[in-house]
Design a protein around this motif. Structure first.
Motif, PDB file in Angstrom:
ATOM      1  N   GLU A  96       0.828  -1.203   0.000  1.00  0.00           N
ATOM      2  CA  GLU A  96       0.000   0.000   0.000  1.00  0.00           C
ATOM      3  C   GLU A  96       0.863   1.254   0.000  1.00  0.00           C
ATOM      4  O   GLU A  96       1.842   1.355   0.734  1.00  0.00           O
ATOM      5  CB  GLU A  96      -0.910  -0.008   1.228  1.00  0.00           C
ATOM      6  N   GLN A  97       0.485   2.203  -0.872  1.00  0.00           N
ATOM      7  CA  GLN A  97       1.180   3.483  -0.971  1.00  0.00           C
ATOM      8  C   GLN A  97       0.417   4.541  -0.177  1.00  0.00           C
ATOM      9  O   GLN A  97      -0.810   4.577  -0.203  1.00  0.00           O
ATOM     10  CB  GLN A  97       1.289   3.915  -2.434  1.00  0.00           C
ATOM     11  N   GLY A  98       1.133   5.409   0.545  1.00  0.00           N
ATOM     12  CA  GLY A  98       0.471   6.419   1.357  1.00  0.00           C
ATOM     13  C   GLY A  98       0.605   7.823   0.771  1.00  0.00           C
ATOM     14  O   GLY A  98       1.684   8.206   0.292  1.00  0.00           O
ATOM     15  N   TYR A  99      -0.490   8.576   0.812  1.00  0.00           N
ATOM     16  CA  TYR A  99      -0.512   9.939   0.257  1.00  0.00           C
ATOM     17  C   TYR A  99      -1.302  10.872   1.165  1.00  0.00           C
ATOM     18  O   TYR A  99      -2.200  10.447   1.904  1.00  0.00           O
ATOM     19  CB  TYR A  99      -1.146   9.942  -1.135  1.00  0.00           C
TER      20      TYR A  99
ATOM     21  N   LYS B 242       1.914  15.299  -0.331  1.00  0.00           N
ATOM     22  CA  LYS B 242       2.235  14.214  -1.250  1.00  0.00           C
ATOM     23  C   LYS B 242       0.963  13.816  -1.977  1.00  0.00           C
ATOM     24  O   LYS B 242      -0.033  13.430  -1.353  1.00  0.00           O
ATOM     25  CB  LYS B 242       2.806  13.011  -0.501  1.00  0.00           C
TER      26      LYS B 242
ATOM     27  N   ALA C  57      -1.244  12.065  -5.452  1.00  0.00           N
ATOM     28  CA  ALA C  57      -1.334  11.096  -6.544  1.00  0.00           C
ATOM     29  C   ALA C  57      -2.598  11.367  -7.337  1.00  0.00           C
ATOM     30  O   ALA C  57      -3.602  11.852  -6.799  1.00  0.00           O
ATOM     31  CB  ALA C  57      -1.350   9.666  -6.005  1.00  0.00           C
TER      32      ALA C  57
ATOM     33  N   ASP D 144       2.557  11.274  -8.352  1.00  0.00           N
ATOM     34  CA  ASP D 144       2.428   9.928  -8.909  1.00  0.00           C
ATOM     35  C   ASP D 144       1.126   9.820  -9.697  1.00  0.00           C
ATOM     36  O   ASP D 144       0.074  10.285  -9.242  1.00  0.00           O
ATOM     37  CB  ASP D 144       2.436   8.872  -7.798  1.00  0.00           C
TER      38      ASP D 144
ATOM     39  N   TYR E 110      -1.455   7.139 -11.579  1.00  0.00           N
ATOM     40  CA  TYR E 110      -1.865   5.749 -11.739  1.00  0.00           C
ATOM     41  C   TYR E 110      -2.878   5.680 -12.874  1.00  0.00           C
ATOM     42  O   TYR E 110      -3.943   6.317 -12.808  1.00  0.00           O
ATOM     43  CB  TYR E 110      -2.489   5.228 -10.446  1.00  0.00           C
TER      44      TYR E 110
ATOM     45  N   GLU F 258      -3.502  -1.585  -7.550  1.00  0.00           N
ATOM     46  CA  GLU F 258      -2.740  -0.872  -6.539  1.00  0.00           C
ATOM     47  C   GLU F 258      -3.681  -0.455  -5.414  1.00  0.00           C
ATOM     48  O   GLU F 258      -4.868  -0.206  -5.637  1.00  0.00           O
ATOM     49  CB  GLU F 258      -2.071   0.377  -7.122  1.00  0.00           C
TER      50      GLU F 258
ATOM     51  N   LEU G 116      -4.060   2.375  -2.404  1.00  0.00           N
ATOM     52  CA  LEU G 116      -3.540   3.662  -1.951  1.00  0.00           C
ATOM     53  C   LEU G 116      -4.213   4.082  -0.657  1.00  0.00           C
ATOM     54  O   LEU G 116      -5.444   4.030  -0.535  1.00  0.00           O
ATOM     55  CB  LEU G 116      -3.768   4.741  -3.011  1.00  0.00           C
TER      56      LEU G 116
END
Length: 465
Positions: A2-5, A29, A31, A108, A110, A132, A134
């Motif tokens: 998992e990506q954090g934003y 940050k 996305a 970023d 996606y 993905e 997020l």
């Protein structure tokens, strides 16, 4: 993994990518999730490609009329494939520009479909088949809109089109019916007419551009008819009567009678519907009314960390509005206290030929809000630059509060008015009076002199009128 934003933007159209850029500027940050191409409808299926076609149509029409300027072109031909190629080149160049801005802002991107799967989670089904996950402190919905149609008018892309399909026509029809005399309908009517297509517009309301000042819609209708566009207002299209056989025919009620209209193609231009399906809203507290997401003045939904902007929330469905809404939303996420958007300060433009533009209240709207108004109106026929351009029709009309002399609205029809309306918008932001505008020295010869003269006309002091 998992990506954090800090913020995940679902929808990479004008509102979405501008929001991400502003988030990056604020140190967040960010996305962007986009299932199509960055730039969205405006860049790939709306503002930019349609204006590219409009410009080609204008050049073609002007070249055919070159004799009026002493330019004799014995034979003028249109290569529509090159017209389309130019449109694609422009959109591709701007698309690459947006991609560069994402890299510059370390945002970023996606490529896929974003779905809200939890209070602060977004699942992205990637276009390449992967997935993905997020995590986002804030989620911004900027999913935009799609063209509406009417029951019975099934879009087939050949005989029945919306603006999406019309943008990709490989060849022009000899004739077309345009259902809807709003902004998009009139831009297409103007463009196709300039390309040499026989155009008929069927509008349900009593006048075209019903959201504009009545003098603007009346003048633009007159000038469109002068160009050869057939416009029928007060026409109720009976969509169930549509027939397709090497062309289209359809009936409409007009003045108590049913009449049949025929053409090679039919363009449906009856507004745009919000895209809210399949993005996970059913499992949130986000409220929807008539398809539109409900938000507060900072574009925050009932789900505190979920915001929404642009066409998906209704209101003024304009790219520049979506961008401004996005910046307000992101600034609010960042803990700032941005000023709410004042819709009265938003300029609206119609890129027909001639153009129309407005900002603020129409005369009737101002009266309905209780203002005692004065108006100043000045024709482009008395403006030297307009005569030089060979487009003397149209006017600038200012609506002013009689008690304070403050500008309430500006309404224009004529050459390049979409480039001129910002002066009136700034005047409203600064709460300028008619005399402030009239006292501003407008360079000569320019089209903008019409604004100064209209301001002086409020008090009967116009110089060249």
């Amino acid at each position: 993994m998992e990506q954090g934003y800090d913020v995940v933007v679902i929808g990479g159209g004008t509102g979405g990518y501008v929001s991400a850029i502003r988030a990056s500027q604020l140190g967040l940050k960010a996305a962007v999730v986009e299932k199509g191409k960055l730039g969205g409808t405006c860049l790939h299926a709306g503002c930019i490609p349609s204006k590219a076609l409009l410009r080609s149509a204008e050049v073609y029409a002007n070249t055919k009329n070159g004799e009026n300027f002493g330019v004799i072109a014995p034979e003028v031909n249109l290569d529509f494939s090159k017209v389309q190629a130019r449109k694609e080149e422009i959109t591709e160049r701007l698309f690459k520009g947006v991609q560069h801005l994402m890299k510059k802002g370390k945002i970023d991107v996606y490529e896929g479909t974003g779905v809200i799967t939890g209070e602060k989670d977004v699942s992205v089904k990637l276009n390449n088949g992967g997935e993905e996950f997020l995590a986002a402190r804030h989620i911004l919905l900027a999913t935009g809109s799609r063209p509406r149609t009417l029951p019975g008018l099934d879009v087939d892309g050949t005989y029945v089109m919306t603006s999406d399909e019309a943008l990709n026509m490989e060849e022009l029809p000899a004739s077309i019916l345009v259902i809807g005399g709003g902004v998009i309908g009139m831009e297409w009517a103007s463009m196709l007419n300039d390309f040499g297509v026989k155009v008929t517009v069927l509008e349900y309301a009593k006048r075209i551009l019903p959201a504009e000042d009545k003098d603007v819609s009346r003048e633009l209708q007159r000038l469109m008819k002068k160009k050869g566009v057939k416009i029928i207002t007060g026409a109720k299209v009976l969509s169930e009567t549509l027939k397709k056989n090497h062309g289209v025919s359809i009936q409409a009620e007009h003045k108590g009678k049913e009449k049949e209209f025929t053409a090679d193609r039919l363009l449906v231009s009856v507004g745009r519907a919000p895209v809210t399906d399949y993005i996970g809203l059913e499992d949130t507290k986000v409220q929807i009314d008539h398809g539109f997401i409900q938000v507060n003045e900072h574009y925050q939904t009932n789900e505190a960390n979920v915001y929404a902007i642009g066409d998906v929330i209704g209101g003024l469905q304009l790219a520049h509005v979506a961008s401004h809404e996005g910046m307000i939303a992101v600034e609010h996420m960042a803990g700032k206290n941005p000023s709410p958007l004042d819709s009265a300060l938003v300029a609206k433009c119609v890129y027909s030929s001639p153009e129309a533009a407005s900002v603020g209240l129409a005369e009737d709207e101002a009266k309905e809000e209780g203002y005692e108004v004065k108006t100043g109106k000045f024709s482009f026929r008395a403006i030297g630059k307009s005569l030089v351009f060979g487009v003397p029709d149209g006017f600038v009309k200012l609506v002013v509060d009689k008690k304070t002399d403050k500008l309430l609205g500006a309404h224009m029809v004529g050459p390049h008015v979409t480039d001129m309306v910002t002066e009136a918008g700034l005047a409203q932001v600064l709460e300028a009076t008619a005399m402030d505008i009239g006292s501003t020295i407008h360079p000569h010869p320019t089209l903008a002199e019409a604004i100064g003269e209209a301001a002086l006309a409020v008090h009967g002091q116009e110089i060249h009128g």
